[in-house]
Design a protein around this motif. Structure first.
Motif, PDB file in Angstrom:
ATOM      1  N   LYS A  69      51.576  15.629   2.104  1.00 34.17           N
ATOM      2  CA  LYS A  69      50.941  14.294   2.233  1.00 34.17           C
ATOM      3  C   LYS A  69      50.091  14.566   3.281  1.00 34.17           C
ATOM      4  N   LEU A  70      50.626  14.937   4.570  1.00 32.33           N
ATOM      5  CA  LEU A  70      49.544  15.091   5.511  1.00 32.33           C
ATOM      6  C   LEU A  70      48.545  16.041   5.499  1.00 32.33           C
ATOM      7  N   TYR A  71      48.728  17.121   4.913  1.00 34.77           N
ATOM      8  CA  TYR A  71      47.650  17.945   4.402  1.00 34.77           C
ATOM      9  C   TYR A  71      46.653  17.446   3.501  1.00 34.77           C
ATOM     10  N   ARG A  72      47.100  16.680   2.621  1.00 31.32           N
ATOM     11  CA  ARG A  72      46.051  15.964   1.700  1.00 31.32           C
ATOM     12  C   ARG A  72      45.371  14.926   2.326  1.00 31.32           C
ATOM     13  N   ARG A  73      45.831  14.285   3.204  1.00 30.37           N
ATOM     14  CA  ARG A  73      45.193  13.136   3.795  1.00 30.37           C
ATOM     15  C   ARG A  73      44.310  13.645   4.723  1.00 30.37           C
ATOM     16  N   LEU A  74      44.571  14.873   5.594  1.00 33.82           N
ATOM     17  CA  LEU A  74      43.640  15.421   6.578  1.00 33.82           C
ATOM     18  C   LEU A  74      42.444  16.297   5.837  1.00 33.82           C
ATOM     19  N   ARG A  75      42.580  16.131   4.600  1.00 32.37           N
ATOM     20  CA  ARG A  75      41.368  16.648   3.854  1.00 32.37           C
ATOM     21  C   ARG A  75      40.162  15.599   3.765  1.00 32.37           C
ATOM     22  N   SER A  76      40.249  14.295   4.291  1.00 31.10           N
ATOM     23  CA  SER A  76      39.597  13.424   4.221  1.00 31.10           C
ATOM     24  C   SER A  76      39.054  13.432   5.833  1.00 31.10           C
ATOM     25  N   ILE A  77      37.769  13.264   6.042  1.00 30.18           N
ATOM     26  CA  ILE A  77      36.971  13.370   7.458  1.00 30.18           C
ATOM     27  C   ILE A  77      37.688  12.142   8.091  1.00 30.18           C
ATOM     28  N   GLY A  78      37.829  10.940   7.484  1.00 26.24           N
ATOM     29  CA  GLY A  78      37.909   9.662   7.989  1.00 26.24           C
ATOM     30  C   GLY A  78      39.514   9.612   8.483  1.00 26.24           C
ATOM     31  N   ASP A  79      40.296  10.424   7.835  1.00 21.81           N
ATOM     32  CA  ASP A  79      41.543  10.516   8.198  1.00 21.81           C
ATOM     33  C   ASP A  79      41.851  11.729   9.490  1.00 21.81           C
ATOM     34  N   VAL A  80      40.905  12.522   9.194  1.00 25.23           N
ATOM     35  CA  VAL A  80      40.568  13.532  10.581  1.00 25.23           C
ATOM     36  C   VAL A  80      40.305  12.942  11.882  1.00 25.23           C
ATOM     37  N   LEU A  81      39.469  11.898  11.821  1.00 25.15           N
ATOM     38  CA  LEU A  81      39.122  11.265  13.096  1.00 25.15           C
ATOM     39  C   LEU A  81      40.297  10.426  13.615  1.00 25.15           C
ATOM     40  N   ALA A  82      41.067   9.847  12.687  1.00 21.77           N
ATOM     41  CA  ALA A  82      41.976   8.964  12.922  1.00 21.77           C
ATOM     42  C   ALA A  82      43.076   9.591  13.453  1.00 21.77           C
ATOM     43  N   PHE A  83      43.325  10.979  12.978  1.00 22.57           N
ATOM     44  CA  PHE A  83      44.492  11.694  13.488  1.00 22.57           C
ATOM     45  C   PHE A  83      44.128  12.177  14.961  1.00 22.57           C
ATOM     46  N   CYS A  84      42.791  12.423  15.160  1.00 21.56           N
ATOM     47  CA  CYS A  84      42.496  12.736  16.562  1.00 21.56           C
ATOM     48  C   CYS A  84      43.032  11.848  17.660  1.00 21.56           C
ATOM     49  N   VAL A  85      42.927  10.545  17.345  1.00 20.24           N
ATOM     50  CA  VAL A  85      43.254   9.563  18.125  1.00 20.24           C
ATOM     51  C   VAL A  85      44.891   9.779  18.404  1.00 20.24           C
ATOM     52  N   LEU A  86      45.635   9.887  17.358  1.00 17.87           N
ATOM     53  CA  LEU A  86      47.177   9.791  17.436  1.00 17.87           C
ATOM     54  C   LEU A  86      47.560  11.225  18.044  1.00 17.87           C
ATOM     55  N   ALA A  87      46.888  12.442  17.984  1.00 18.50           N
ATOM     56  CA  ALA A  87      47.244  13.446  18.225  1.00 18.50           C
ATOM     57  C   ALA A  87      46.990  13.592  19.996  1.00 18.50           C
TER      58      ALA A  87
END
Length: 378
Positions: A69-87
């Motif tokens: 599920k994480l892999y599928r979500r991180l295929r979206s650039i919006g989720d990539v930018l959101a994950f950057c904040v979390l990471a």
């Protein structure tokens, strides 16, 4: 007829202004919606990530379904930018569970690297920043990052990939990246390179040694950045750099960088060469004298003072300026400046008076130098 054209242009201007106002209003009205959407993305990603971190914290294996599920979500650039904040938040807090999750998610990151490797430049730059936000070495991402560092069309792509390598702390990865950039003749900002090397998370002395071993294979820009890195790091490469300074084939800009290095890391052999350059610049280039005049402030002694006082009468303004600045930075007694202040050379007198007045106004203490090995020049 003329008035008709004026009215047409005025109406066109009013129409364009109205469109600009409407666009700004649309941006303002949708900003809150975009912010809420970003918050929802972060919440969904955090819930999935916390599930994995909780399992790892209990000493259990992470769930493949959640990882997918994480892999599928991180295929979206919006989720990539959101994950950057979390990471970035997890990494800054030093969460051991997150570090363990990153180390065990190599397969997922490898698949995402393949996916974003086929995307446009800004998508690759954004995913490279996600890898940088993890602040950890991810071997599966190395081929993707190396490809990004050789990207000609986007400085963001190169810089984000290099940042990921610096934060990962892999000496091998950084050396490979700089070698590839040199091999493909990719230009990158010298200052960005130097600042990035200084921010390296791993052993910077080891990184410096490995880069010096490959010095001949780098482009002139990267060589300059490496010498600046040595200078600011205070690494002792005095004997290694001196032959480059003596070699007539060495690029002039690299020689200037080496002279600045010896202004921080002192060496008697380099000191003699700087005195010679101050008296007779190589190839008639005033830059050799100017840089030497600035670097000589790290060698306070009678011979240096005499050479700098003589340089106050140089034809080039930059040589006079640097010589006066170096003399004043040494904190000498007023009597040491008397030959220039009471001499007949108007230019020497004026530049030295200016430097002395500037020091009095600023109330600055004499400059001190750090780094390199100590050297007493008698």
């Amino acid at each position: 007829m003329t008035s008709g054209w004026i009215w047409a242009l005025l109406n066109l201007y009013l129409l364009i202004s109205l469109c600009a106002i409407l666009f700004d209003l649309w941006i303002m009205l949708t900003a809150s919606h975009r912010q809420r959407a970003r918050g929802r993305r972060e919440a969904r990603l955090k819930a999935l990530l916390e599930r994995q971190l909780s399992l790892l914290g209990q000493g259990r294996e992470q769930e493949e379904a959640t990882q997918h599920k994480l892999y599928r979500r991180l295929r979206s650039i919006g989720d990539v930018l959101a994950f950057c904040v979390l990471a970035d938040a997890y990494s800054a807090d030093g969460d051991a569970r997150f570090a363990l999750w990153v180390s065990r998610s190599g397969a997922m990151f490898g698949r995402l690297c393949q996916y974003y490797g086929r995307k446009q430049k800004m998508y690759r730059a954004s995913f490279a920043w996600l890898l940088a936000s993890c602040r950890q070495d991810i071997p599966a991402a190395l081929p993707f990052l190396l490809a990004c560092t050789a990207q000609r069309g986007s400085i963001y792509c190169r810089e984000n990939a290099l940042t990921a390598l610096y934060r990962g702390g892999s000496v091998k990865g950084v050396v490979q990246a700089l070698k590839r950039m040199s091999r493909e003749d990719v230009h990158h900002s010298q200052k960005l390179l130097c600042d990035g090397l200084l921010s390296f998370k791993g052993d910077r002395e080891e990184l410096c040694a490995q880069l010096w071993g490959q010095f001949g294979s780098f482009t002139p820009d990267i060589r300059l950045a490496l010498v600046d890195f040595m200078r600011l790091l205070g690494a002792d490469y005095c004997r290694e750099l001196l032959p480059l300074l003596d070699d007539p084939a060495t690029d002039d800009e690299l020689c200037y960088a080496i002279l600045r290095y010896y202004g921080r890391c002192r060496d008697e052999g380099a000191y003699r060469r700087m005195l010679a350059f101050l008296e007779k610049p190589r190839g008639g280039l005033w830059e050799y004298a100017a840089v030497s005049a600035s670097a000589l402030r790290a060698y306070p002694c009678g011979e240096t003072v005499s050479a700098l006082l003589e340089a106050l009468g140089a034809h080039n303004w930059y040589v006079r300026y640097n010589a006066a600045e170096s003399l004043v930075s040494m904190g000498l007694p007023e009597s040491a400046y008397r030959p220039a202040l009471e001499g007949e050379d108007r230019y020497a007198r004026e530049i030295l008076q200016y430097m002395l007045e500037r020091r009095q106004l600023s109330g600055a203490a004499p400059e001190t130098r750090k780094g390199g090995k100590s050297l007493v020049v008698s």
